[in-house]
Motif scaffolding. Sequence first.
Motif, PDB file in Angstrom:
ATOM      1  N   ALA A   9       0.815  -1.217   0.000  1.00  0.00           N
ATOM      2  CA  ALA A   9       0.000   0.000   0.000  1.00  0.00           C
ATOM      3  C   ALA A   9       0.853   1.273   0.000  1.00  0.00           C
ATOM      4  O   ALA A   9       0.620   2.156  -0.838  1.00  0.00           O
ATOM      5  CB  ALA A   9      -0.964  -0.014   1.177  1.00  0.00           C
ATOM      6  N   PRO A  10       1.851   1.417   0.883  1.00  0.00           N
ATOM      7  CA  PRO A  10       2.671   2.633   0.822  1.00  0.00           C
ATOM      8  C   PRO A  10       3.494   2.727  -0.469  1.00  0.00           C
ATOM      9  O   PRO A  10       3.741   3.824  -0.967  1.00  0.00           O
ATOM     10  CB  PRO A  10       3.599   2.524   2.027  1.00  0.00           C
ATOM     11  CG  PRO A  10       2.997   1.520   2.912  1.00  0.00           C
ATOM     12  CD  PRO A  10       2.184   0.616   2.059  1.00  0.00           C
ATOM     13  N   LEU A  11       3.863   1.601  -1.016  1.00  0.00           N
ATOM     14  CA  LEU A  11       4.614   1.605  -2.266  1.00  0.00           C
ATOM     15  C   LEU A  11       3.779   2.198  -3.400  1.00  0.00           C
ATOM     16  O   LEU A  11       4.228   3.101  -4.119  1.00  0.00           O
ATOM     17  CB  LEU A  11       5.052   0.181  -2.629  1.00  0.00           C
ATOM     18  CG  LEU A  11       5.724   0.026  -3.988  1.00  0.00           C
ATOM     19  CD1 LEU A  11       7.091   0.678  -3.982  1.00  0.00           C
ATOM     20  CD2 LEU A  11       5.817  -1.426  -4.364  1.00  0.00           C
ATOM     21  N   PHE A  12       2.550   1.719  -3.554  1.00  0.00           N
ATOM     22  CA  PHE A  12       1.694   2.254  -4.602  1.00  0.00           C
ATOM     23  C   PHE A  12       1.306   3.700  -4.323  1.00  0.00           C
ATOM     24  O   PHE A  12       1.201   4.509  -5.251  1.00  0.00           O
ATOM     25  CB  PHE A  12       0.442   1.387  -4.776  1.00  0.00           C
ATOM     26  CG  PHE A  12       0.719   0.086  -5.456  1.00  0.00           C
ATOM     27  CD1 PHE A  12       1.181   0.052  -6.754  1.00  0.00           C
ATOM     28  CD2 PHE A  12       0.532  -1.109  -4.795  1.00  0.00           C
ATOM     29  CE1 PHE A  12       1.448  -1.136  -7.386  1.00  0.00           C
ATOM     30  CE2 PHE A  12       0.795  -2.312  -5.414  1.00  0.00           C
ATOM     31  CZ  PHE A  12       1.257  -2.326  -6.719  1.00  0.00           C
ATOM     32  N   GLY A  13       1.114   4.040  -3.071  1.00  0.00           N
ATOM     33  CA  GLY A  13       0.836   5.422  -2.721  1.00  0.00           C
ATOM     34  C   GLY A  13       1.976   6.345  -3.119  1.00  0.00           C
ATOM     35  O   GLY A  13       1.750   7.420  -3.685  1.00  0.00           O
ATOM     36  N   ALA A  31      -2.177   9.765  -4.024  1.00  0.00           N
ATOM     37  CA  ALA A  31      -1.439   8.911  -3.091  1.00  0.00           C
ATOM     38  C   ALA A  31      -2.404   8.121  -2.211  1.00  0.00           C
ATOM     39  O   ALA A  31      -2.211   6.925  -1.975  1.00  0.00           O
ATOM     40  CB  ALA A  31      -0.492   9.746  -2.244  1.00  0.00           C
ATOM     41  N   LEU A  32      -3.444   8.784  -1.744  1.00  0.00           N
ATOM     42  CA  LEU A  32      -4.444   8.103  -0.922  1.00  0.00           C
ATOM     43  C   LEU A  32      -5.158   7.014  -1.727  1.00  0.00           C
ATOM     44  O   LEU A  32      -5.342   5.897  -1.246  1.00  0.00           O
ATOM     45  CB  LEU A  32      -5.451   9.103  -0.376  1.00  0.00           C
ATOM     46  CG  LEU A  32      -6.576   8.519   0.462  1.00  0.00           C
ATOM     47  CD1 LEU A  32      -6.013   7.899   1.731  1.00  0.00           C
ATOM     48  CD2 LEU A  32      -7.593   9.575   0.788  1.00  0.00           C
ATOM     49  N   LEU A  33      -5.555   7.350  -2.950  1.00  0.00           N
ATOM     50  CA  LEU A  33      -6.204   6.342  -3.791  1.00  0.00           C
ATOM     51  C   LEU A  33      -5.252   5.183  -4.103  1.00  0.00           C
ATOM     52  O   LEU A  33      -5.671   4.028  -4.156  1.00  0.00           O
ATOM     53  CB  LEU A  33      -6.705   6.979  -5.092  1.00  0.00           C
ATOM     54  CG  LEU A  33      -7.916   7.884  -4.956  1.00  0.00           C
ATOM     55  CD1 LEU A  33      -8.185   8.603  -6.268  1.00  0.00           C
ATOM     56  CD2 LEU A  33      -9.126   7.085  -4.531  1.00  0.00           C
ATOM     57  N   GLY A  34      -3.967   5.498  -4.301  1.00  0.00           N
ATOM     58  CA  GLY A  34      -2.983   4.447  -4.546  1.00  0.00           C
ATOM     59  C   GLY A  34      -2.816   3.530  -3.348  1.00  0.00           C
ATOM     60  O   GLY A  34      -2.664   2.320  -3.491  1.00  0.00           O
ATOM     61  N   CYS A  35      -2.863   4.101  -2.146  1.00  0.00           N
ATOM     62  CA  CYS A  35      -2.764   3.279  -0.932  1.00  0.00           C
ATOM     63  C   CYS A  35      -3.990   2.401  -0.745  1.00  0.00           C
ATOM     64  O   CYS A  35      -3.884   1.271  -0.296  1.00  0.00           O
ATOM     65  CB  CYS A  35      -2.586   4.169   0.292  1.00  0.00           C
ATOM     66  SG  CYS A  35      -0.949   4.860   0.457  1.00  0.00           S
ATOM     67  N   LEU A  36      -5.157   2.945  -1.070  1.00  0.00           N
ATOM     68  CA  LEU A  36      -6.389   2.191  -0.848  1.00  0.00           C
ATOM     69  C   LEU A  36      -6.646   1.119  -1.909  1.00  0.00           C
ATOM     70  O   LEU A  36      -7.056   0.004  -1.584  1.00  0.00           O
ATOM     71  CB  LEU A  36      -7.583   3.144  -0.794  1.00  0.00           C
ATOM     72  CG  LEU A  36      -7.628   4.091   0.395  1.00  0.00           C
ATOM     73  CD1 LEU A  36      -8.810   5.031   0.257  1.00  0.00           C
ATOM     74  CD2 LEU A  36      -7.690   3.327   1.686  1.00  0.00           C
ATOM     75  N   PHE A  37      -6.424   1.453  -3.170  1.00  0.00           N
ATOM     76  CA  PHE A  37      -6.820   0.551  -4.252  1.00  0.00           C
ATOM     77  C   PHE A  37      -5.660  -0.050  -5.026  1.00  0.00           C
ATOM     78  O   PHE A  37      -5.872  -0.922  -5.868  1.00  0.00           O
ATOM     79  CB  PHE A  37      -7.759   1.283  -5.227  1.00  0.00           C
ATOM     80  CG  PHE A  37      -9.014   1.766  -4.570  1.00  0.00           C
ATOM     81  CD1 PHE A  37      -9.964   0.863  -4.141  1.00  0.00           C
ATOM     82  CD2 PHE A  37      -9.235   3.109  -4.372  1.00  0.00           C
ATOM     83  CE1 PHE A  37     -11.130   1.298  -3.541  1.00  0.00           C
ATOM     84  CE2 PHE A  37     -10.395   3.559  -3.774  1.00  0.00           C
ATOM     85  CZ  PHE A  37     -11.344   2.648  -3.354  1.00  0.00           C
ATOM     86  N   ALA A  40      -5.135  -0.834  -9.235  1.00  0.00           N
ATOM     87  CA  ALA A  40      -6.445  -0.861  -9.893  1.00  0.00           C
ATOM     88  C   ALA A  40      -6.872   0.526 -10.362  1.00  0.00           C
ATOM     89  O   ALA A  40      -7.721   0.632 -11.254  1.00  0.00           O
ATOM     90  CB  ALA A  40      -7.496  -1.431  -8.947  1.00  0.00           C
ATOM     91  N   ILE A  41      -6.310   1.597  -9.808  1.00  0.00           N
ATOM     92  CA  ILE A  41      -6.702   2.934 -10.238  1.00  0.00           C
ATOM     93  C   ILE A  41      -5.813   3.476 -11.346  1.00  0.00           C
ATOM     94  O   ILE A  41      -5.982   4.608 -11.775  1.00  0.00           O
ATOM     95  CB  ILE A  41      -6.715   3.927  -9.063  1.00  0.00           C
ATOM     96  CG1 ILE A  41      -5.323   4.107  -8.503  1.00  0.00           C
ATOM     97  CG2 ILE A  41      -7.693   3.533  -8.013  1.00  0.00           C
ATOM     98  CD1 ILE A  41      -5.170   5.388  -7.737  1.00  0.00           C
ATOM     99  N   PHE A  42      -4.896   2.681 -11.851  1.00  0.00           N
ATOM    100  CA  PHE A  42      -4.008   3.156 -12.918  1.00  0.00           C
ATOM    101  C   PHE A  42      -4.772   3.620 -14.161  1.00  0.00           C
ATOM    102  O   PHE A  42      -4.453   4.693 -14.701  1.00  0.00           O
ATOM    103  CB  PHE A  42      -2.977   2.086 -13.275  1.00  0.00           C
ATOM    104  CG  PHE A  42      -1.956   2.558 -14.262  1.00  0.00           C
ATOM    105  CD1 PHE A  42      -1.011   3.489 -13.888  1.00  0.00           C
ATOM    106  CD2 PHE A  42      -1.952   2.089 -15.558  1.00  0.00           C
ATOM    107  CE1 PHE A  42      -0.069   3.949 -14.790  1.00  0.00           C
ATOM    108  CE2 PHE A  42      -1.028   2.537 -16.468  1.00  0.00           C
ATOM    109  CZ  PHE A  42      -0.072   3.471 -16.091  1.00  0.00           C
ATOM    110  N   PRO A  43      -5.781   2.887 -14.649  1.00  0.00           N
ATOM    111  CA  PRO A  43      -6.532   3.402 -15.805  1.00  0.00           C
ATOM    112  C   PRO A  43      -7.240   4.729 -15.510  1.00  0.00           C
ATOM    113  O   PRO A  43      -7.289   5.621 -16.365  1.00  0.00           O
ATOM    114  CB  PRO A  43      -7.546   2.305 -16.115  1.00  0.00           C
ATOM    115  CG  PRO A  43      -6.995   1.085 -15.494  1.00  0.00           C
ATOM    116  CD  PRO A  43      -6.207   1.536 -14.308  1.00  0.00           C
ATOM    117  N   LEU A  44      -7.762   4.880 -14.302  1.00  0.00           N
ATOM    118  CA  LEU A  44      -8.402   6.127 -13.916  1.00  0.00           C
ATOM    119  C   LEU A  44      -7.384   7.264 -13.863  1.00  0.00           C
ATOM    120  O   LEU A  44      -7.662   8.390 -14.301  1.00  0.00           O
ATOM    121  CB  LEU A  44      -9.084   5.962 -12.561  1.00  0.00           C
ATOM    122  CG  LEU A  44      -9.833   7.154 -12.008  1.00  0.00           C
ATOM    123  CD1 LEU A  44     -11.025   7.479 -12.904  1.00  0.00           C
ATOM    124  CD2 LEU A  44     -10.301   6.853 -10.610  1.00  0.00           C
TER     125      LEU A  44
END
Length: 66
Positions: A9-13, A31-37, A40-44
């Motif tokens: 999670a911190p890595l993706f954030g 960063a928050l969306l990256g930590c949570l999801f 999966a949010i890369f296309p968004l």
Amino acid sequence: MILILTLAAPLFGGLFYVAALQSALPPRRWALLGCLFGPAIFPLFMARRRWSLVCARGMAYGLLRA
């Protein structure tokens, strides 16, 4: 499995934070969306990045020129 998600999670954030800074998007939100999801949010993210570029340059500007 939960340990892997907790460590990832911190890595993706962080990755989304840096990418948002480079794209002039709000970094804390991504960063928050990256930590949570996670990834999966890369296309968004890419769609929002493209929309931001189109809004800044206008619809008549061609991004891909032959």
